[in-house]
Design a protein around this motif. Sequence first.
Motif, mmCIF file in Angstrom:
data_model
loop_
_atom_site.group_PDB
_atom_site.id
_atom_site.type_symbol
_atom_site.label_atom_id
_atom_site.label_comp_id
_atom_site.label_asym_id
_atom_site.label_seq_id
_atom_site.Cartn_x
_atom_site.Cartn_y
_atom_site.Cartn_z
ATOM 1 N N MET A 60 -20.890 66.817 111.664
ATOM 2 C CA MET A 60 -20.298 67.897 111.918
ATOM 3 C C MET A 60 -19.428 67.723 113.048
ATOM 4 S SD MET A 60 -20.511 70.161 108.950
ATOM 5 C CE MET A 60 -19.765 71.678 109.745
ATOM 6 N N PHE A 61 -17.963 67.824 113.201
ATOM 7 C CA PHE A 61 -17.469 67.760 114.319
ATOM 8 C C PHE A 61 -17.310 69.216 114.891
ATOM 9 C CE2 PHE A 61 -15.838 64.185 112.157
ATOM 10 C CZ PHE A 61 -15.905 63.289 113.285
ATOM 11 N N ASN A 62 -17.360 70.426 114.118
ATOM 12 C CA ASN A 62 -17.458 71.743 114.499
ATOM 13 C C ASN A 62 -18.813 72.056 114.860
ATOM 14 O OD1 ASN A 62 -17.393 74.554 115.038
ATOM 15 N ND2 ASN A 62 -15.789 74.874 113.390
ATOM 16 N N THR A 63 -19.170 72.113 116.313
ATOM 17 C CA THR A 63 -20.806 72.073 116.302
ATOM 18 C C THR A 63 -21.321 73.618 116.050
ATOM 19 O OG1 THR A 63 -20.350 72.212 118.790
ATOM 20 C CG2 THR A 63 -20.917 70.378 117.913
ATOM 21 N N SER A 64 -20.516 74.565 116.427
ATOM 22 C CA SER A 64 -20.826 75.961 116.337
ATOM 23 C C SER A 64 -20.997 76.189 114.620
ATOM 24 C CB SER A 64 -19.814 76.882 117.001
ATOM 25 O OG SER A 64 -18.679 76.834 116.257
ATOM 26 N N LEU A 65 -20.153 75.814 113.918
ATOM 27 C CA LEU A 65 -20.034 75.906 112.519
ATOM 28 C C LEU A 65 -21.516 75.088 111.979
ATOM 29 C CD1 LEU A 65 -19.106 76.762 109.748
ATOM 30 C CD2 LEU A 65 -17.675 74.671 109.782
ATOM 31 N N GLY A 66 -21.626 74.021 112.525
ATOM 32 C CA GLY A 66 -22.673 73.013 112.068
ATOM 33 C C GLY A 66 -24.048 73.433 112.368
ATOM 34 N N PHE A 67 -24.209 74.325 113.460
ATOM 35 C CA PHE A 67 -25.412 75.125 113.731
ATOM 36 C C PHE A 67 -25.871 76.204 112.753
ATOM 37 C CE2 PHE A 67 -25.009 73.023 118.020
ATOM 38 C CZ PHE A 67 -26.038 71.993 117.931
ATOM 39 N N ARG A 68 -24.777 76.769 112.368
ATOM 40 C CA ARG A 68 -25.058 78.040 111.550
ATOM 41 C C ARG A 68 -25.054 77.428 110.262
ATOM 42 N NH1 ARG A 68 -19.828 81.222 112.935
ATOM 43 N NH2 ARG A 68 -19.394 79.374 114.151
ATOM 44 N N ILE A 69 -24.565 76.381 109.433
ATOM 45 C CA ILE A 69 -24.909 75.776 108.523
ATOM 46 C C ILE A 69 -26.360 75.156 108.201
ATOM 47 C CG2 ILE A 69 -24.073 73.607 107.134
ATOM 48 C CD1 ILE A 69 -22.344 75.907 106.663
ATOM 49 N N ARG A 70 -26.998 74.719 109.436
ATOM 50 C CA ARG A 70 -28.301 74.227 109.209
ATOM 51 C C ARG A 70 -29.138 75.141 108.858
ATOM 52 N NH1 ARG A 70 -30.414 72.336 114.940
ATOM 53 N NH2 ARG A 70 -30.196 74.676 115.337
ATOM 54 N N THR A 71 -28.889 76.498 109.005
ATOM 55 C CA THR A 71 -29.837 77.585 108.801
ATOM 56 C C THR A 71 -29.766 77.723 107.291
ATOM 57 O OG1 THR A 71 -28.290 79.210 109.296
ATOM 58 C CG2 THR A 71 -29.785 78.604 111.022
ATOM 59 N N LEU A 72 -28.809 77.221 106.619
ATOM 60 C CA LEU A 72 -28.743 77.567 105.005
ATOM 61 C C LEU A 72 -29.846 76.592 104.250
ATOM 62 C CD1 LEU A 72 -25.097 77.608 104.307
ATOM 63 C CD2 LEU A 72 -26.614 79.728 104.666
ATOM 64 N N PHE A 73 -30.431 75.426 104.832
ATOM 65 C CA PHE A 73 -31.033 74.657 104.227
ATOM 66 C C PHE A 73 -32.790 74.811 104.928
ATOM 67 C CE2 PHE A 73 -26.805 73.305 104.193
ATOM 68 C CZ PHE A 73 -26.391 73.462 102.749
ATOM 69 N N ALA A 74 -33.581 74.259 104.320
ATOM 70 C CA ALA A 74 -34.998 74.254 104.681
ATOM 71 C C ALA A 74 -35.141 73.023 105.581
ATOM 72 C CB ALA A 74 -35.989 74.096 103.347
ATOM 73 N N CYS B 262 -32.702 70.341 107.318
ATOM 74 C CA CYS B 262 -31.482 69.628 107.706
ATOM 75 C C CYS B 262 -31.239 69.646 109.128
ATOM 76 C CB CYS B 262 -30.585 70.893 107.191
ATOM 77 S SG CYS B 262 -28.801 70.460 107.427
ATOM 78 N N ALA B 263 -30.654 68.431 109.527
ATOM 79 C CA ALA B 263 -30.250 68.256 110.832
ATOM 80 C C ALA B 263 -28.781 68.233 110.724
ATOM 81 C CB ALA B 263 -30.854 67.117 111.415
ATOM 82 N N VAL B 264 -28.085 68.626 111.716
ATOM 83 C CA VAL B 264 -26.824 68.574 111.904
ATOM 84 C C VAL B 264 -26.313 67.785 113.359
ATOM 85 C CG1 VAL B 264 -24.450 69.700 112.295
ATOM 86 C CG2 VAL B 264 -26.304 70.655 110.994
ATOM 87 N N LEU B 265 -25.762 66.748 113.118
ATOM 88 C CA LEU B 265 -25.325 65.959 114.219
ATOM 89 C C LEU B 265 -23.687 65.948 114.400
ATOM 90 C CD1 LEU B 265 -27.471 62.724 113.234
ATOM 91 C CD2 LEU B 265 -28.067 64.572 114.565
ATOM 92 N N SER B 266 -23.657 65.799 115.674
ATOM 93 C CA SER B 266 -22.097 65.687 116.093
ATOM 94 C C SER B 266 -21.828 64.579 117.064
ATOM 95 C CB SER B 266 -21.385 67.076 116.413
ATOM 96 O OG SER B 266 -20.398 66.731 117.038
ATOM 97 N N ASP B 267 -20.682 63.877 117.164
ATOM 98 C CA ASP B 267 -20.518 62.732 117.862
ATOM 99 C C ASP B 267 -19.284 63.245 119.082
ATOM 100 O OD1 ASP B 267 -18.360 62.853 116.042
ATOM 101 O OD2 ASP B 267 -18.554 60.563 115.862
#
Length: 184
Positions: free
Chosen positions: A162-176, A178-183
Amino acid sequence: MECHELIRRCLYHITNTFLSRPSFHKHAITIPGLRFGGQDRVPRIISVSTLSALSGQGTPRRFVVCGDNPLAYRLVNELVTRFGAEVTVILPHRDRNQGPLMRQLPGVRLVQAAQPDTAALRAAGVADAEALALVDQDDVGNIHAALRAHELNPELRMVIRMFNTSLGFRIRTLFADCAVLSDS
């Protein structure tokens, strides 16, 4: 973040699923004194799937990667050459971008689809895969693919770029699992 570091983190999250998924620990055994790579760390518990991988026996681990960019190619290359995994890649065109390079890798199967929709995810075997890496450069597309994959396999380990890290961290909570990475 440097591309090499992103690859390293993605590989860590995708291949170490046996450490975080409780379903693997149901069939785990204790091996006193087992050492990894000559290090002094001695694990208290090791999964049967890991034991098979260490002994060179058993079936190869299966992963699905969605993306058609240099990051996807490097990830797929590492999974098949370093870990001996079977990898299915969902990409828009087999004959463009990274498709020809990925097609040459052993143990790689390509599924051509404009987007990783439910049909493409089924064809790629997400329902039976150990993990899914969504590394396309499309945050919304990666989110939609993650939701579709979760419907097919609720216990699937996912790594989402994910490029949008704040969105990515919220999305991560939807799944049991899941890791969200951003460059960025």
